[in-house]
Design a protein around this motif. Sequence first.
Motif, PDB file in Angstrom:
ATOM      1  N   TYR A 327       0.825  -1.205   0.000  1.00  0.00           N
ATOM      2  CA  TYR A 327       0.000   0.000   0.000  1.00  0.00           C
ATOM      3  C   TYR A 327       0.867   1.265   0.000  1.00  0.00           C
ATOM      4  CZ  TYR A 327      -4.688  -1.995   0.637  1.00  0.00           C
ATOM      5  OH  TYR A 327      -5.902  -2.623   0.447  1.00  0.00           O
ATOM      6  N   ASP A 331       0.609   4.030  -2.832  1.00  0.00           N
ATOM      7  CA  ASP A 331       0.361   5.448  -2.561  1.00  0.00           C
ATOM      8  C   ASP A 331       1.388   6.309  -3.291  1.00  0.00           C
ATOM      9  OD1 ASP A 331      -0.759   7.741  -1.130  1.00  0.00           O
ATOM     10  OD2 ASP A 331       1.066   7.680   0.065  1.00  0.00           O
ATOM     11  N   SER A 334       0.544   6.395  -6.936  1.00  0.00           N
ATOM     12  CA  SER A 334      -0.621   7.252  -7.157  1.00  0.00           C
ATOM     13  C   SER A 334      -0.215   8.718  -7.216  1.00  0.00           C
ATOM     14  CB  SER A 334      -1.650   7.032  -6.040  1.00  0.00           C
ATOM     15  OG  SER A 334      -2.735   7.926  -6.156  1.00  0.00           O
ATOM     16  N   THR A 339      -1.452   5.872 -12.106  1.00  0.00           N
ATOM     17  CA  THR A 339      -2.702   5.416 -11.499  1.00  0.00           C
ATOM     18  C   THR A 339      -2.937   3.926 -11.701  1.00  0.00           C
ATOM     19  OG1 THR A 339      -3.617   7.619 -11.937  1.00  0.00           O
ATOM     20  CG2 THR A 339      -5.174   5.859 -11.391  1.00  0.00           C
ATOM     21  N   MET A 367      -3.876   3.829   5.139  1.00  0.00           N
ATOM     22  CA  MET A 367      -4.438   4.483   3.955  1.00  0.00           C
ATOM     23  C   MET A 367      -5.361   5.638   4.343  1.00  0.00           C
ATOM     24  SD  MET A 367      -3.018   3.271   1.313  1.00  0.00           S
ATOM     25  CE  MET A 367      -1.567   3.389   2.386  1.00  0.00           C
ATOM     26  N   GLN A 372      -6.007   7.966   1.147  1.00  0.00           N
ATOM     27  CA  GLN A 372      -6.448   7.025   0.108  1.00  0.00           C
ATOM     28  C   GLN A 372      -7.742   6.358   0.596  1.00  0.00           C
ATOM     29  OE1 GLN A 372      -5.273   6.907  -2.784  1.00  0.00           O
ATOM     30  NE2 GLN A 372      -3.108   7.502  -2.735  1.00  0.00           N
ATOM     31  N   TRP A 375      -9.251   2.945  -1.018  1.00  0.00           N
ATOM     32  CA  TRP A 375      -8.574   1.728  -0.559  1.00  0.00           C
ATOM     33  C   TRP A 375      -8.886   1.468   0.914  1.00  0.00           C
ATOM     34  CZ3 TRP A 375      -3.213   3.525  -2.839  1.00  0.00           C
ATOM     35  CH2 TRP A 375      -3.312   3.549  -4.234  1.00  0.00           C
TER      36      TRP A 375
END
Length: 681
Positions: A327, A331, A334, A339, A367, A372, A375
């Motif tokens: 994750y 991140d 992102s 993406t 997250m 985020q 998620w």
Amino acid sequence: MPSIDCTIRRAPPRRSRTRLGAAVSGGLAWGWFALVLPWLFVSPVRAADLNASRSSNKQIDALITQLGSKNFFERQKAQAELLKIGAPAIDALNEAANHDDLEIAERARYLIKLVHVDWVSDSDPTLVRERLEGYEDLEIDDRLRRIKGLSLLPNGIGLIALCRLVRLEKTPFLSKQAALAALSIPDPDGAIWTKRAKQSLETLDGSGRPGAVWIRTVIKALDQPEAALAEWEKIVADETAAREQNGPANDFALVALLRREVLLLEKLHRRDQALVVARKQISYERGAPESLIELVTWLTKQQLWELVDEVATKFERPIEQNALLLYTVADARSLQGKTELAEKLASQAFALNREQLLSHLQAAALMQKRGQFTWMEREYRALIQLPPTRYEPMEARLLLSECLHDQGQEKAAAEVLGPIVAPTRANQQIQQVLKTLDRNPSSIAARMHYFQARAYEADHKSAEALRELNKALAQDDTDADVLIALFRLTKDKEADHKKVVQRVNETLDSYRSMIQNAPNDAMAYNQLAWLLAGTHASPDEAISASQKSLELRPGEAGYLDTLGHCYFAKGDYENAILYQTQAIELDPHSGQLKAGLAEFKAAQAKAADSGKHPSEDSGESPGKSSDKGADKTENAETPGAKASAPSAHTGGNPAPSEQAPPDAKSSEKRGDRASQNASGV
């Protein structure tokens, strides 16, 4: 009295046999001197005295050399003189502790143990003084916690105390830790260091300790970045050489120094050099999940995408085996704009080891902190599909509800809690899980009704909102958010409002009692401050309580938010905006924190446009009621007219103001207990 260093009494090495063994008849005399010297010469050295009574470095160096004299009495005299000098000699004594002459080294170590320092200065702010109270008697781990606490105090007020520790800490390791803590104080525009540069340099007083050199170089970089860069390169080279000699035990310090060099290079617009320096961190990384998460997070913050790529490639295997790491990299991708890759990594993390519920609960919380939310919600909702008879599904449900509330999704927040409210009382397993989480069924039911009330209020259905708030009050009449909302919505219903005011003051008294019984309970101080601010009762007491909560738990975004609201209630928009901004820096994705800041800025602009001080505005002024409101309070049976026992803060029990906050929708706070649980995941 300090014990006598046994190394001075045992047989010395062959090269110095003539010194301590010069005359057998001198043995009794030596024993008398060793016992009596501490009583004659040891006295506390106050931090405030350091600038007033400076000793010549040449004098100290000469006395240390004299510690190795062939003449016993000269050695004793030098030892006594160094004890008189005390703390200002600590730098030189620490160097002498590794002297090639074992006599000098042993006596230096002995003297270091004897020197006593009063760590507090008369000029220290109260929060700093309280952090340093009893420091001398603490073990290393506790000292480390105090050092970190100083770095987290608001507005960098702990910086000077940290400089003092850098100079005077007897342990070189803790001296460096104090310097690293000083360097970690958030100061993106250099305002804190600029403001305190002169006092910091005076406190360090030319100390040659590594941490003192680091801090002086940081200060030099404020206006001489080119010159500071050359010095910083030498600092890093020295620490790198020490690593080669002593091993990787202190890599964290070297990494922190490298990161400072990167920031300096970025300031000079030398990105290629910054990349080279930042890349060195990767060579020191050993692949532990915690350190990898921290490294990727830092590289992401600096937007060093090339190095994120290198870390992802070099540590591909450990990353693929850990949901939190996946994750974290997702991140980064992102934010990098990749993406599709980010979604792929997040899906991979979501599917990994679903039986490890705690890992996925932690991933959801991470997250949430990173903003985020898609998620995050997917992880939480997967967990709440499981029976709430286990810790992780129940915690996920509570955290998700509070997060949805923070983002303004009130109806969804209420719906998340609905399935556990009814069956909770009849299910012993669920009750046991809630007990583990320090929650009770009634408080959860109150939160559900509160969220539903906020949803109705957003739809302009005041009657339905009041009905839900009264249901919430019936479940938990100490929920500060519920009381604040009722205080606001009943202001036009005198009889109902009078009852709410009474309940508010009873709850305020209960918080004060909690504080008296547990004076180190940060949450009690925070809740007291929040309720006082939300009802505009005694803003000064609110500010005092909020500051105390931050002293006990520095760097807590929710508590800084409370302090911002306390200043807003007083009409001090400048400080309200200051502390709310600090809260957002710590929790940049919180919807409520952003709404609060927008409200404060709007009120400040309105006051500026009107040309009035906030307290002059009788319509929407925080901190002061209109005349009509004051009359109303006097007629009602509030504690303003019917006083209860005096509180520790105010000596009385002030009534809440009858005037509503300017913008009610952003004046309420997330449940403090739920926020506390979230921070502990």
